[in-house]
Scaffold this motif. Structure first.
Motif, mmCIF file in Angstrom:
data_model
loop_
_atom_site.group_PDB
_atom_site.id
_atom_site.type_symbol
_atom_site.label_atom_id
_atom_site.label_comp_id
_atom_site.label_asym_id
_atom_site.label_seq_id
_atom_site.Cartn_x
_atom_site.Cartn_y
_atom_site.Cartn_z
ATOM 1 N N GLY A 1 -35.271 -62.312 98.463
ATOM 2 C CA GLY A 1 -33.979 -61.918 97.907
ATOM 3 C C GLY A 1 -33.703 -62.540 96.559
ATOM 4 N N GLY A 2 -34.763 -62.740 95.765
ATOM 5 C CA GLY A 2 -34.597 -63.331 94.449
ATOM 6 C C GLY A 2 -34.493 -64.845 94.446
ATOM 7 N N VAL A 3 -34.490 -65.469 95.630
ATOM 8 C CA VAL A 3 -34.381 -66.922 95.733
ATOM 9 C C VAL A 3 -35.768 -67.506 95.984
ATOM 10 C CG1 VAL A 3 -33.353 -68.848 97.004
ATOM 11 C CG2 VAL A 3 -32.033 -66.750 96.641
ATOM 12 N N ARG A 4 -36.198 -68.352 95.070
ATOM 13 C CA ARG A 4 -37.510 -68.989 95.199
ATOM 14 C C ARG A 4 -37.351 -70.346 95.865
ATOM 15 N NH1 ARG A 4 -42.287 -69.307 90.870
ATOM 16 N NH2 ARG A 4 -43.661 -70.523 92.180
ATOM 17 N N ARG A 5 -38.191 -70.606 96.842
ATOM 18 C CA ARG A 5 -38.173 -71.882 97.566
ATOM 19 C C ARG A 5 -39.593 -72.450 97.616
ATOM 20 N NH1 ARG A 5 -32.945 -72.485 98.101
ATOM 21 N NH2 ARG A 5 -31.842 -71.178 99.553
ATOM 22 N N GLU A 6 -39.665 -73.770 97.578
ATOM 23 C CA GLU A 6 -40.921 -74.478 97.811
ATOM 24 C C GLU A 6 -40.655 -75.520 98.879
ATOM 25 O OE1 GLU A 6 -43.565 -75.599 94.710
ATOM 26 O OE2 GLU A 6 -42.600 -74.241 93.268
ATOM 27 N N PHE A 7 -41.580 -75.618 99.819
ATOM 28 C CA PHE A 7 -41.424 -76.589 100.890
ATOM 29 C C PHE A 7 -42.788 -76.912 101.477
ATOM 30 C CE2 PHE A 7 -40.801 -72.347 102.580
ATOM 31 C CZ PHE A 7 -41.558 -72.312 103.736
ATOM 32 N N ASP A 8 -42.835 -77.995 102.219
ATOM 33 C CA ASP A 8 -44.070 -78.423 102.883
ATOM 34 C C ASP A 8 -43.898 -78.332 104.380
ATOM 35 O OD1 ASP A 8 -45.474 -79.092 100.501
ATOM 36 O OD2 ASP A 8 -44.381 -80.986 100.395
ATOM 37 N N THR A 9 -45.005 -78.015 105.058
ATOM 38 C CA THR A 9 -45.011 -77.980 106.520
ATOM 39 C C THR A 9 -46.099 -78.903 107.045
ATOM 40 O OG1 THR A 9 -46.506 -76.067 106.555
ATOM 41 C CG2 THR A 9 -44.126 -75.620 106.682
ATOM 42 N N GLU A 10 -45.887 -79.350 108.263
ATOM 43 C CA GLU A 10 -46.859 -80.188 108.959
ATOM 44 C C GLU A 10 -47.172 -79.550 110.307
ATOM 45 O OE1 GLU A 10 -47.383 -84.757 110.535
ATOM 46 O OE2 GLU A 10 -45.374 -83.899 110.512
ATOM 47 N N ILE A 11 -48.448 -79.414 110.600
ATOM 48 C CA ILE A 11 -48.863 -78.952 111.928
ATOM 49 C C ILE A 11 -48.774 -80.152 112.855
ATOM 50 C CG2 ILE A 11 -50.765 -78.051 113.315
ATOM 51 C CD1 ILE A 11 -51.689 -76.614 110.706
ATOM 52 N N VAL A 12 -48.010 -80.018 113.929
ATOM 53 C CA VAL A 12 -47.807 -81.129 114.851
ATOM 54 C C VAL A 12 -48.561 -80.956 116.159
ATOM 55 C CG1 VAL A 12 -45.599 -81.809 113.845
ATOM 56 C CG2 VAL A 12 -45.637 -80.148 115.713
ATOM 57 N N ASP A 13 -49.032 -79.732 116.432
ATOM 58 C CA ASP A 13 -49.798 -79.471 117.647
ATOM 59 C C ASP A 13 -50.664 -78.239 117.398
ATOM 60 O OD1 ASP A 13 -50.733 -79.572 120.295
ATOM 61 O OD2 ASP A 13 -49.047 -78.410 121.057
ATOM 62 N N GLN A 14 -51.947 -78.378 117.660
ATOM 63 C CA GLN A 14 -52.859 -77.256 117.461
ATOM 64 C C GLN A 14 -53.960 -77.320 118.505
ATOM 65 O OE1 GLN A 14 -53.978 -76.618 113.403
ATOM 66 N NE2 GLN A 14 -55.657 -75.252 113.910
ATOM 67 N N MET A 15 -54.067 -76.242 119.285
ATOM 68 C CA MET A 15 -55.111 -76.115 120.302
ATOM 69 C C MET A 15 -55.841 -74.808 120.034
ATOM 70 S SD MET A 15 -56.762 -77.028 123.022
ATOM 71 C CE MET A 15 -55.929 -78.162 124.087
ATOM 72 N N PRO A 16 -57.129 -74.882 119.659
ATOM 73 C CA PRO A 16 -57.867 -73.661 119.328
ATOM 74 C C PRO A 16 -57.726 -72.579 120.402
ATOM 75 C CG PRO A 16 -59.161 -75.557 118.723
ATOM 76 C CD PRO A 16 -57.958 -76.079 119.483
ATOM 77 N N ASP A 17 -57.511 -71.359 119.916
ATOM 78 C CA ASP A 17 -57.369 -70.146 120.730
ATOM 79 C C ASP A 17 -56.127 -70.137 121.606
ATOM 80 O OD1 ASP A 17 -59.769 -69.344 119.570
ATOM 81 O OD2 ASP A 17 -60.961 -69.963 121.286
ATOM 82 N N GLU A 18 -55.224 -71.116 121.446
ATOM 83 C CA GLU A 18 -54.005 -71.166 122.259
ATOM 84 C C GLU A 18 -52.726 -71.216 121.443
ATOM 85 O OE1 GLU A 18 -53.875 -74.002 125.418
ATOM 86 O OE2 GLU A 18 -55.914 -73.523 126.071
#
Length: 158
Positions: free
Chosen positions: A52-69
């Motif tokens: 909508g014309g609003v530019r944002r920048e942010f960072d994310t952190e993966i806190v849980d990752q289980m392959p194929d799940e």
């Protein structure tokens, strides 16, 4: 905070769907409003969006990752507050259900109005349909990261 939930069934094996989703830098290819995702390391990504014309920048952190799940993340910087999980469910050898659940806190008047009008829901629904087309048309994933991340752990590749 608003909750958004959307699922699609993709005509690829669970491993292919999961592997493609781990290629965060390809998100602009199927996510509307995402200009760039830079993977900083196994846990962290930097996002640039324009909605909508609003530019944002942010960072994310993966806190849980289980392959194929599943992959679970949260924002760590920027004025965008969100957390979410994408889950992968094997339907059979060639079909996978991909479900995205996100909690998003709209910031600013325009985003709050857009949220009330259901704009975020429609956008996520469209993104998931575009992911389906993207992964099915490729015929295979463009890469993979099969590491396991648990809350509070260091990265542990499999």
């Amino acid at each position: 905070m608003s909750k958004v939930k959307e699922a699609v069934e993709v005509d690829v094996p669970v491993r292919t769907a999961y592997n493609q989703w781990t290629q965060f830098e390809t998100f602009p290819d199927f996510m509307e409003g995402v200009e760039e995702v830079r993977q900083l390391d196994d846990r962290h990504n930097h996002w640039t969006t324009k909605i909508g014309g609003v530019r944002r920048e942010f960072d994310t952190e993966i806190v849980d990752q289980m392959p194929d799940e599943r992959i679970t993340w949260r924002t760590t910087t920027g004025d965008t507050a969100q957390k979410g999980t994408v889950r992968f469910e094997r339907m059979d050898d060639t079909h996978t259900r991909v479900e995205l659940v996100m909690d998003v806190e709209p910031s600013g008047a325009a985003e709050k109005v857009a949220d009330m009008l259901g704009t975020l829901d429609r956008r996520v629904k469209g993104d998931m349909k575009r992911f389906k087309r993207y992964v099915e048309q490729r015929g295979g994933e463009s890469g993979a990261w099969r590491g396991r991340i648990t809350p509070g752990s260091s990265d542990t590749p499999l």
